[in-house]
Design a protein around this motif. Structure first.
Motif, short mmCIF file in Angstrom:
data_model
loop_
_atom_site.label_atom_id
_atom_site.label_comp_id
_atom_site.label_asym_id
_atom_site.label_seq_id
_atom_site.Cartn_x
_atom_site.Cartn_y
_atom_site.Cartn_z
N ARG A 120 6.85 -17.93 39.49
CA ARG A 120 5.71 -17.82 40.40
C ARG A 120 5.22 -16.38 40.49
NH1 ARG A 120 2.82 -15.60 43.54
NH2 ARG A 120 1.99 -16.43 45.49
N GLN A 121 6.15 -15.42 40.51
CA GLN A 121 5.76 -14.02 40.62
C GLN A 121 4.92 -13.57 39.44
OE1 GLN A 121 6.18 -12.10 43.21
NE2 GLN A 121 5.31 -10.25 42.29
N LEU A 122 5.21 -14.10 38.27
CA LEU A 122 4.46 -13.71 37.07
C LEU A 122 3.00 -14.10 37.17
CD1 LEU A 122 6.99 -14.51 34.20
CD2 LEU A 122 6.50 -12.32 35.29
N THR A 123 2.67 -15.12 37.97
CA THR A 123 1.27 -15.50 38.14
C THR A 123 0.51 -14.45 38.95
OG1 THR A 123 1.66 -16.79 40.18
CG2 THR A 123 1.86 -17.95 38.07
N ASP A 124 1.24 -13.62 39.71
CA ASP A 124 0.62 -12.49 40.41
C ASP A 124 0.60 -11.25 39.53
OD1 ASP A 124 0.14 -13.92 42.72
OD2 ASP A 124 2.00 -13.30 43.70
N GLU A 125 1.67 -11.05 38.79
CA GLU A 125 1.79 -9.83 37.98
C GLU A 125 0.88 -9.85 36.75
OE1 GLU A 125 3.61 -7.13 38.74
OE2 GLU A 125 4.10 -8.09 40.63
N ILE A 126 0.69 -11.04 36.17
CA ILE A 126 -0.17 -11.18 35.00
C ILE A 126 -1.48 -11.82 35.45
CG2 ILE A 126 -0.41 -12.18 32.70
CD1 ILE A 126 2.62 -12.34 32.55
N GLU A 127 -2.58 -11.17 35.15
CA GLU A 127 -3.90 -11.67 35.57
C GLU A 127 -4.30 -12.86 34.71
OE1 GLU A 127 -8.54 -10.15 35.99
OE2 GLU A 127 -6.95 -8.73 35.49
N THR A 128 -4.20 -14.07 35.27
CA THR A 128 -4.58 -15.29 34.56
C THR A 128 -5.38 -16.18 35.50
OG1 THR A 128 -2.43 -16.26 35.17
CG2 THR A 128 -2.62 -15.31 32.97
N THR A 129 -6.02 -17.21 34.93
CA THR A 129 -6.83 -18.11 35.75
C THR A 129 -6.21 -19.49 35.90
OG1 THR A 129 -8.12 -18.81 33.83
CG2 THR A 129 -8.96 -16.94 35.08
N MET A 130 -5.14 -19.80 35.14
CA MET A 130 -4.48 -21.09 35.30
C MET A 130 -3.05 -21.00 34.78
SD MET A 130 -6.11 -23.46 32.23
CE MET A 130 -7.77 -22.77 32.35
N LEU A 131 -2.20 -21.87 35.32
CA LEU A 131 -0.80 -21.98 34.88
C LEU A 131 -0.57 -23.37 34.32
CD1 LEU A 131 2.25 -21.00 34.85
CD2 LEU A 131 2.42 -22.11 37.09
N VAL A 132 -0.03 -23.44 33.11
CA VAL A 132 0.33 -24.72 32.49
C VAL A 132 1.83 -24.68 32.23
CG1 VAL A 132 -0.01 -26.25 30.52
CG2 VAL A 132 -1.97 -25.00 31.47
N SER A 133 2.57 -25.48 32.99
CA SER A 133 4.03 -25.49 32.90
C SER A 133 4.48 -26.70 32.08
CB SER A 133 4.63 -25.56 34.31
OG SER A 133 6.04 -25.53 34.27
N LEU A 134 5.22 -26.45 31.00
CA LEU A 134 5.61 -27.50 30.06
C LEU A 134 7.03 -27.98 30.32
CD1 LEU A 134 4.12 -26.15 26.69
CD2 LEU A 134 3.02 -27.51 28.49
N HIS A 135 7.18 -29.31 30.42
CA HIS A 135 8.47 -29.93 30.70
C HIS A 135 8.59 -31.25 29.95
CE1 HIS A 135 10.01 -27.31 33.97
NE2 HIS A 135 8.72 -27.03 34.11
N VAL A 136 9.78 -31.82 30.01
CA VAL A 136 10.06 -33.13 29.42
C VAL A 136 10.73 -33.99 30.50
CG1 VAL A 136 11.40 -34.36 27.69
CG2 VAL A 136 10.24 -32.25 27.07
#
Length: 236
Positions: A120-136
């Protein structure tokens, strides 16, 4: 300052290199540049790809098949595809390690909590507009199969989930609907549009064969990339 591991690639002629792409494994590199006046500056991109689990946390399992390996393999392919299509993306892990190992700021005895808070912290530290989390996915019911995309309560996240669910449905010949993922930490804590993509069931023989085949992994990654492109086109 947090140590961020991301990967830089120059990809030429992606379509002609599809067979090689299916086996491509990026090297661990740091994409942290020096700013002339402000010291350190963080990388920026449109999509932050979250490769679920890693290291001591193998995720769901079926025999010797580990979720963490599937997540990383498809995340790497998605990274290559998005960047080749003009959609800047970064990976939050590029190898088999737990992100909790990089978390030196969250004082907790729980490795799982440190892992999630680092993502979650990386979404603040890295400037991005969306998060896509990959799972199975995994279940005791061996007949369950197919993709499922979980989203936040916001309309932007729901739209992103519908776009990715649609392209994965067409890729896997299914007809499932995305769902709101209320209990999931990342979906509750991340500010920008975020989705969790359950790419299939490791407990289902057919899905497991697909998810561990490099060529099929590329097809899954291509479907997710297509869904992201659809979302960007609708919201432009």
């Amino acid at each position: 300052m947090f140590v961020i591991r991301v990967t830089v690639f120059v990809l030429i002629g992606l379509l002609s290199l599809a067979p090689q792409l299916s086996a491509a494994v990026p090297e661990n590199k740091q994409q942290i540049a020096h700013a002339p006046e402000d010291g350190w500056t963080m990388p920026s991109a449109i999509v932050l790809i979250d490769a679920g689990h890693g290291g001591i946390d193998g995720g769901a399992t079926a025999g010797n098949t580990l979720e963490k390996d599937i997540n990383l393999a498809i995340a790497q392919k998605l990274y290559l595809l998005l960047n080749s299509q003009g959609i800047p993306a970064v990976l939050n892990r590029t190898g088999d390690y737990a992100l909790s190992e990089e978390n030196r700021w969250h004082v907790s005895r729980s490795r799982h909590k440190r892992d999630l808070s680092q993502r979650r912290q990386l979404t603040d530290e890295i400037e991005t507009t969306m998060l896509v989390s990959l799972h199975v996915n995994w279940t005791k019911d061996r007949s369950k199969h197919g993709p499922l995309v979980l989203h936040q309560s916001t309309g932007e996240s729901a739209l992103l989930a519908f776009c990715i669910q649609d392209t994965l449905n067409r890729q896997q010949q299914t007809a499932f609907y995305p769902r709101e993922g209320k209990p999931f930490y990342l979906l509750r804590k991340v500010d920008q549009p975020a989705v969790i993509v359950e790419m299939g069931f490791i407990s289902h023989e057919g899905d497991r064969t697909m998810l561990t085949d490099p060529r099929e992994q590329l097809r899954v990654a291509s479907a997710i990339a297509s869904g992201i492109r659809q979302y960007k086109w609708i919201t432009r």
